[in-house]
Motif scaffolding. Structure first.
Motif, PDB file in Angstrom:
ATOM      1  N   LEU A   1       0.817  -1.210   0.000  1.00 57.03           N
ATOM      2  CA  LEU A   1       0.000   0.000   0.000  1.00 57.03           C
ATOM      3  C   LEU A   1       0.855   1.267   0.000  1.00 57.03           C
ATOM      4  CD1 LEU A   1      -2.777  -1.059   2.539  1.00 57.03           C
ATOM      5  CD2 LEU A   1      -3.017  -0.822   0.057  1.00 57.03           C
ATOM      6  N   SER A   2       1.844   1.314   0.873  1.00 57.30           N
ATOM      7  CA  SER A   2       2.701   2.505   0.918  1.00 57.30           C
ATOM      8  C   SER A   2       3.578   2.580  -0.330  1.00 57.30           C
ATOM      9  CB  SER A   2       3.547   2.532   2.193  1.00 57.30           C
ATOM     10  OG  SER A   2       4.410   1.429   2.258  1.00 57.30           O
ATOM     11  N   GLY A   3       3.946   1.435  -0.875  1.00 54.28           N
ATOM     12  CA  GLY A   3       4.711   1.412  -2.122  1.00 54.28           C
ATOM     13  C   GLY A   3       3.924   2.017  -3.274  1.00 54.28           C
ATOM     14  N   CYS A   4       2.621   1.746  -3.323  1.00 57.58           N
ATOM     15  CA  CYS A   4       1.768   2.344  -4.360  1.00 57.58           C
ATOM     16  C   CYS A   4       1.753   3.863  -4.235  1.00 57.58           C
ATOM     17  CB  CYS A   4       0.346   1.797  -4.248  1.00 57.58           C
ATOM     18  SG  CYS A   4       0.157   0.106  -4.787  1.00 57.58           S
ATOM     19  N   ILE A   5       1.615   4.347  -3.016  1.00 57.44           N
ATOM     20  CA  ILE A   5       1.621   5.799  -2.787  1.00 57.44           C
ATOM     21  C   ILE A   5       2.972   6.384  -3.186  1.00 57.44           C
ATOM     22  CG2 ILE A   5       1.527   7.609  -1.022  1.00 57.44           C
ATOM     23  CD1 ILE A   5      -0.485   5.768   0.488  1.00 57.44           C
ATOM     24  N   PHE A   6       4.046   5.719  -2.783  1.00 57.15           N
ATOM     25  CA  PHE A   6       5.392   6.201  -3.088  1.00 57.15           C
ATOM     26  C   PHE A   6       5.631   6.252  -4.599  1.00 57.15           C
ATOM     27  CE2 PHE A   6      10.119   5.278  -3.222  1.00 57.15           C
ATOM     28  CZ  PHE A   6      10.502   6.557  -2.872  1.00 57.15           C
ATOM     29  N   LEU A   7       5.237   5.206  -5.306  1.00 56.61           N
ATOM     30  CA  LEU A   7       5.411   5.191  -6.763  1.00 56.61           C
ATOM     31  C   LEU A   7       4.579   6.279  -7.435  1.00 56.61           C
ATOM     32  CD1 LEU A   7       5.493   1.361  -7.483  1.00 56.61           C
ATOM     33  CD2 LEU A   7       7.409   2.975  -7.556  1.00 56.61           C
ATOM     34  N   LYS A   8       3.373   6.489  -6.932  1.00 60.81           N
ATOM     35  CA  LYS A   8       2.532   7.559  -7.470  1.00 60.81           C
ATOM     36  C   LYS A   8       3.191   8.921  -7.229  1.00 60.81           C
ATOM     37  CE  LYS A   8      -1.631   8.480  -9.154  1.00 60.81           C
ATOM     38  NZ  LYS A   8      -2.096   8.030 -10.451  1.00 60.81           N
ATOM     39  N   LYS A   9       3.788   9.096  -6.041  1.00 60.96           N
ATOM     40  CA  LYS A   9       4.489  10.341  -5.709  1.00 60.96           C
ATOM     41  C   LYS A   9       5.674  10.555  -6.658  1.00 60.96           C
ATOM     42  CE  LYS A   9       5.861  13.927  -3.294  1.00 60.96           C
ATOM     43  NZ  LYS A   9       5.124  15.174  -3.289  1.00 60.96           N
ATOM     44  N   LEU A  10       6.429   9.510  -6.909  1.00 69.46           N
ATOM     45  CA  LEU A  10       7.600   9.629  -7.793  1.00 69.46           C
ATOM     46  C   LEU A  10       7.228   9.878  -9.249  1.00 69.46           C
ATOM     47  CD1 LEU A  10       9.960   6.836  -6.406  1.00 69.46           C
ATOM     48  CD2 LEU A  10      10.045   9.304  -5.960  1.00 69.46           C
ATOM     49  N   SER A  11       6.046   9.429  -9.648  1.00 64.62           N
ATOM     50  CA  SER A  11       5.649   9.581 -11.050  1.00 64.62           C
ATOM     51  C   SER A  11       5.102  10.972 -11.354  1.00 64.62           C
ATOM     52  CB  SER A  11       4.600   8.524 -11.412  1.00 64.62           C
ATOM     53  OG  SER A  11       3.370   8.776 -10.770  1.00 64.62           O
ATOM     54  N   ARG A  12       4.946  11.806 -10.335  1.00 62.29           N
ATOM     55  CA  ARG A  12       4.420  13.161 -10.542  1.00 62.29           C
ATOM     56  C   ARG A  12       5.515  14.135 -10.816  1.00 62.29           C
ATOM     57  NH1 ARG A  12      -0.772  14.023 -11.492  1.00 62.29           N
ATOM     58  NH2 ARG A  12      -1.723  12.074 -11.070  1.00 62.29           N
TER      59      ARG A  12
END
Length: 83
Positions: free
Chosen positions: A72-83
């Motif tokens: 779950l936190s990995g999904c948030i982190f990847l979304k953050k990095l893709s912005r």
């Protein structure tokens, strides 16, 4: 099932449940501006290490909680990095 294991599974449920609203909000809105990439990098790393610890110890509440929270936190982190 002993009391300690019940407490472990209840703690697991609380930990996992606490991440779901944030993941839902990030994927619904796409907004990650208020999220710290450094904090999530550390959080994801911590969950990975706790998962490894749980695997080494054979402690299922630790394994389940931290593996799910890692994802779950990995999904948030990847979304953050893709912005």
């Amino acid at each position: 099932m002993d009391t300690a294991l019940v407490i472990g599974y209840l703690a697991s449920l609380c930990s996992v449940t606490s991440f779901v609203p944030q993941v839902w909000k990030v994927f619904k809105t796409g907004d990650t501006a208020a999220i710290s990439a450094r904090m999530y990098a550390l959080t994801v790393s911590g969950f990975a290490l706790w998962s490894a610890f749980g695997l080494i110890r054979g402690e299922w509440p630790i394994i389940l909680t931290n593996t799910i929270c890692f994802c779950l936190s990995g999904c948030i982190f990847l979304k953050k990095l893709s912005r």
